[in-house]
Scaffold this motif. Structure first.
Motif, PDB file in Angstrom:
ATOM      1  N   UNK A 271       0.822  -1.207   0.000  1.00 49.68           N
ATOM      2  CA  UNK A 271       0.000   0.000   0.000  1.00 49.68           C
ATOM      3  C   UNK A 271       0.861   1.264   0.000  1.00 49.68           C
ATOM      4  N   UNK A 272       1.917   1.254   0.807  1.00 47.51           N
ATOM      5  CA  UNK A 272       2.787   2.427   0.928  1.00 47.51           C
ATOM      6  C   UNK A 272       3.514   2.729  -0.375  1.00 47.51           C
ATOM      7  N   UNK A 273       4.060   1.696  -1.020  1.00 54.10           N
ATOM      8  CA  UNK A 273       4.774   1.913  -2.277  1.00 54.10           C
ATOM      9  C   UNK A 273       3.812   2.396  -3.353  1.00 54.10           C
ATOM     10  N   UNK A 274       2.605   1.837  -3.366  1.00 58.17           N
ATOM     11  CA  UNK A 274       1.596   2.276  -4.336  1.00 58.17           C
ATOM     12  C   UNK A 274       1.258   3.753  -4.135  1.00 58.17           C
ATOM     13  N   UNK A 275       1.201   4.195  -2.876  1.00 60.37           N
ATOM     14  CA  UNK A 275       0.975   5.614  -2.596  1.00 60.37           C
ATOM     15  C   UNK A 275       2.122   6.460  -3.140  1.00 60.37           C
ATOM     16  N   UNK A 276       3.340   5.945  -3.015  1.00 59.81           N
ATOM     17  CA  UNK A 276       4.504   6.657  -3.536  1.00 59.81           C
ATOM     18  C   UNK A 276       4.434   6.829  -5.032  1.00 59.81           C
ATOM     19  N   UNK A 277       4.005   5.790  -5.702  1.00 57.40           N
ATOM     20  CA  UNK A 277       3.893   5.842  -7.163  1.00 57.40           C
ATOM     21  C   UNK A 277       2.818   6.848  -7.578  1.00 57.40           C
ATOM     22  N   UNK A 278       1.680   6.838  -6.895  1.00 55.68           N
ATOM     23  CA  UNK A 278       0.602   7.765  -7.220  1.00 55.68           C
ATOM     24  C   UNK A 278       1.010   9.208  -6.940  1.00 55.68           C
ATOM     25  N   UNK A 279       1.722   9.418  -5.843  1.00 56.83           N
ATOM     26  CA  UNK A 279       2.179  10.765  -5.498  1.00 56.83           C
ATOM     27  C   UNK A 279       3.093  11.333  -6.588  1.00 56.83           C
ATOM     28  N   UNK A 351       2.664 -19.212 -10.164  1.00 59.33           N
ATOM     29  CA  UNK A 351       2.292 -19.019  -8.767  1.00 59.33           C
ATOM     30  C   UNK A 351       3.273 -19.707  -7.815  1.00 59.33           C
ATOM     31  N   UNK A 352       4.150 -20.551  -8.357  1.00 62.02           N
ATOM     32  CA  UNK A 352       5.196 -21.143  -7.522  1.00 62.02           C
ATOM     33  C   UNK A 352       6.145 -20.076  -6.987  1.00 62.02           C
ATOM     34  N   UNK A 353       6.280 -18.971  -7.736  1.00 59.69           N
ATOM     35  CA  UNK A 353       7.221 -17.919  -7.323  1.00 59.69           C
ATOM     36  C   UNK A 353       6.591 -16.524  -7.347  1.00 59.69           C
ATOM     37  N   UNK A 354       5.319 -16.440  -7.642  1.00 58.27           N
ATOM     38  CA  UNK A 354       4.641 -15.139  -7.754  1.00 58.27           C
ATOM     39  C   UNK A 354       3.351 -15.144  -6.946  1.00 58.27           C
ATOM     40  N   UNK A 355       3.124 -14.074  -6.168  1.00 59.92           N
ATOM     41  CA  UNK A 355       1.881 -13.911  -5.419  1.00 59.92           C
ATOM     42  C   UNK A 355       1.421 -12.461  -5.584  1.00 59.92           C
ATOM     43  N   UNK A 356       0.469 -12.245  -6.466  1.00 56.74           N
ATOM     44  CA  UNK A 356      -0.027 -10.893  -6.747  1.00 56.74           C
ATOM     45  C   UNK A 356      -1.308 -10.555  -5.998  1.00 56.74           C
ATOM     46  N   UNK A 357      -1.675 -11.352  -5.000  1.00 59.34           N
ATOM     47  CA  UNK A 357      -2.927 -11.115  -4.278  1.00 59.34           C
ATOM     48  C   UNK A 357      -2.874  -9.780  -3.516  1.00 59.34           C
ATOM     49  N   UNK A 358      -1.703  -9.387  -3.034  1.00 59.82           N
ATOM     50  CA  UNK A 358      -1.589  -8.134  -2.289  1.00 59.82           C
ATOM     51  C   UNK A 358      -1.773  -6.932  -3.202  1.00 59.82           C
ATOM     52  N   UNK A 359      -1.253  -7.026  -4.416  1.00 57.79           N
ATOM     53  CA  UNK A 359      -1.454  -5.957  -5.408  1.00 57.79           C
ATOM     54  C   UNK A 359      -2.942  -5.793  -5.703  1.00 57.79           C
ATOM     55  N   UNK A 360      -3.648  -6.921  -5.766  1.00 57.96           N
ATOM     56  CA  UNK A 360      -5.077  -6.878  -6.056  1.00 57.96           C
ATOM     57  C   UNK A 360      -5.893  -6.205  -4.967  1.00 57.96           C
ATOM     58  N   UNK A 361      -5.322  -6.040  -3.760  1.00 57.68           N
ATOM     59  CA  UNK A 361      -6.046  -5.444  -2.647  1.00 57.68           C
ATOM     60  C   UNK A 361      -5.664  -3.982  -2.394  1.00 57.68           C
ATOM     61  N   UNK A 362      -4.824  -3.419  -3.253  1.00 59.48           N
ATOM     62  CA  UNK A 362      -4.435  -2.013  -3.091  1.00 59.48           C
ATOM     63  C   UNK A 362      -5.670  -1.129  -3.164  1.00 59.48           C
ATOM     64  N   UNK A 363      -5.806  -0.239  -2.196  1.00 60.05           N
ATOM     65  CA  UNK A 363      -6.923   0.702  -2.199  1.00 60.05           C
ATOM     66  C   UNK A 363      -8.184   0.178  -1.526  1.00 60.05           C
ATOM     67  N   UNK A 364      -8.175  -1.063  -1.108  1.00 63.56           N
ATOM     68  CA  UNK A 364      -9.364  -1.630  -0.466  1.00 63.56           C
ATOM     69  C   UNK A 364      -9.398  -1.317   1.038  1.00 63.56           C
TER      70      UNK A 364
END
Length: 364
Positions: A271-279, A351-364
Motif C-alpha cells: 500500500x505504501x509503495x503504491x501511494x509513492x507511485x501515485x504521489x 504461482x510457484x514464485x509469484x503472489x499478486x494477491x496483495x497488489x489486487x487489494x491495493x486501495x481496499x
C-alpha cells in the motif's frame, strides 16, 4: 549488522553463488549506493494522540521491516517517496533500509534472515526455486516494467543507430544481471554481432573506467546518465527501456515463510509503495526533487527532476504493479536466451514464485 546464518541457509546461498553467480538482476545504478537510510524512525510506537474526552488513545504499533534494495537509483523513486513522505509510517511500518549491491546479495539476505523484504530482479526467485532448497522466494509487487538503463556514447553523433556499435567497445553490467541481459538481447534483436561488450567491471567502478578513457559506450542508470551528459563526459544514444519494450526488471520479493507469517505487513508495504507511485504522478517537480534529495546527496535538484522525467516518459512504473503471465513468460525467455536458465528449468506455474494477491487489494 552481522548475523549468524543457519547451516542450511549457508549451503543454499553457496549453491546459488556457484551456479548463478552471473545472475544478479535488476536495474540499478552504480553511482550513489549506500547503506545509510535518511532519518529512519527509531521508536517502536508513535506518541499517542488525545481523544475527544482528553484521554490518550491507544498507541499505534510500529513494525520494523528489514529492507534491502539492490542498488541506489532514481529508477526506484516510488520507494524513496514512500519513505520521505511518510507513507510507510502511515501504514504502521518503519523501513530499515540498506543497499545490497546486487540481486544475488539481496536474495542471500532473505535466505539468511538479515532482510525481510528485498528489491531485486524477479529472476532470483526463479533461480532459488530451481535450487530445490528449504526456502523459496516469492515476488509480490512489480515495481518497474522497463529496463532503467541508458546507452551513452563518448562522441557526439547527429543520430544513433544500433549498427554504430559494430566493432565498438561497450561497458555493460555483469553477466546475468537484468541490464546486461536486456542489452545482450537487444544486440541480437538489432543484428549487432561484433560489439565488444565488457562485463567484468564492478558497478561502482564503471563510470570511472569510462571517464578514464575505457570504452566507446557505457550503459548506466539515472541519475548517473544525466550527470555524465551534463558534465560533457558522455552523450545520449538510446534508452534501453524504450528500445527493448516492456520487461519486468525489478520486484519486491520475500520468502514464502515470511509472507505466510506476515500477510498484514506485506499488504501495508504494498500500500505504501503504491501511494509513492501515485504521489509521483501528481507532485510538482520541486516537490519531487525535495522528496528524493535526501537519498541522492550531491545530485542537483535539476538532475533529479531530469532523471525522474526520463523514467516517467518511458512508462517505467506501471499503474498496476502486477507481474502478469505475459511478462513472466518474457522474463523466462530472456533468461533462456542468455543462457542463465535451462529450458527444462522453466517454471510452468508462475504461482510457484509469484503472489499478486496483495497488489489486487491495493486501495481496499
Amino acid at each position: 549488522m552481522m548475523v549468524t546464518m543457519k547451516r542450511s541457509a549457508v549451503v543454499m546461498i553457496s549453491m546459488m553463488m556457484l551456479l548463478f553467480a552471473a545472475a544478479c538482476g535488476s536495474g540499478g545504478t552504480n553511482e550513489t549506493a549506500t547503506t545509510n537510510t535518511p532519518a529512519p524512525a527509531t521508536e517502536e510506537t508513535t506518541s499517542p494522540p488525545a481523544n475527544e474526552t482528553g484521554a490518550e488513545a491507544a498507541p499505534q504499533e510500529i513494525t520494523t521491516v528489514k529492507f534491502s534494495e539492490v542498488i541506489r537509483s532514481i529508477f526506484y523513486a516510488p520507494h524513496y517517496v514512500a519513505m520521505s513522505k511518510g507513507f510507510f509510517e502511515e501504514e504502521g511500518l518503519n523501513v530499515d533500509m540498506n543497499t545490497s549491491q546486487g540481486s544475488d546479495k539481496g536474495a542471500a539476505a532473505l535466505l539468511a534472515g538479515t532482510a525481510d523484504i528485498s528489491l531485486v530482479g524477479p529472476e532470483t526467485a526463479i533461480f532459488i526455486h530451481n535450487q530445490e532448497g528449504n526456502k523459496k522466494l516469492k515476488i509480490f509487487y512489480q515495481l518497474t516494467m522497463k529496463d532503467g538503463s541508458f546507452l551513452l556514447s563518448r562522441t557526439k553523433a547527429d543520430s544513433f543507430k544500433w549498427s554504430d556499435l559494430s566493432g565498438k567497445t561497450v561497458i555493460s553490467w555483469r553477466p546475468g544481471s537484468a541490464p546486461q541481459m536486456v542489452f545482450s538481447s537487444t544486440l541480437k534483436q538489432e543484428g549487432v554481432a561484433d560489439a565488444n561488450v565488457i562485463t567484468n567491471i564492478a558497478a561502482p567502478a564503471m563510470a570511472a573506467a569510462f571517464t578514464g578513457g575505457q570504452g566507446d559506450y557505457i550503459q548506466v542508470f539515472e541519475p548517473l546518465a544525466s550527470t555524465l551528459i551534463n558534465e560533457g563526459k558522455a552523450y545520449y544514444a538510446a534508452s534501453m527501456g524504450e528500445t527493448f519494450g516492456s520487461f519486468p526488471e525489478t520486484s519486491y520479493v520475500a520468502t514464502s515463510e515470511y509472507i505466510e507469517k506476515n500477510p498484514a505487513v506485506i499488504q501495508k508495504f504494498v500500500n505504501a509503495v503504491a501511494k509513492g507511485r501515485e504521489w509521483l504522478n501528481t507532485a510538482s517537480d520541486d516537490e519531487i526533487a525535495e522528496a528524493l534529495a535526501p537519498f541522492f546527496e550531491g545530485t542537483s535538484k535539476e538532475l533529479i527532476i531530469q532523471s525522474v522525467n526520463r523514467y516517467k516518459q518511458q512508462d517505467t512504473w506501471p499503474a498496476k504493479p502486477e507481474l502478469t503471465a505475459e511478462a513472466f513468460e518474457k522474463l523466462q525467455g530472456v533468461l533462456i536466451e542468455n543462457g542463465v536458465l535451462k529450458p527444462e528449468q522453466k517454471i510452468a506455474n508462475m504461482t510457484d514464485v509469484v503472489d499478486m494477491t496483495f497488489v489486487g487489494k491495493i486501495g481496499q
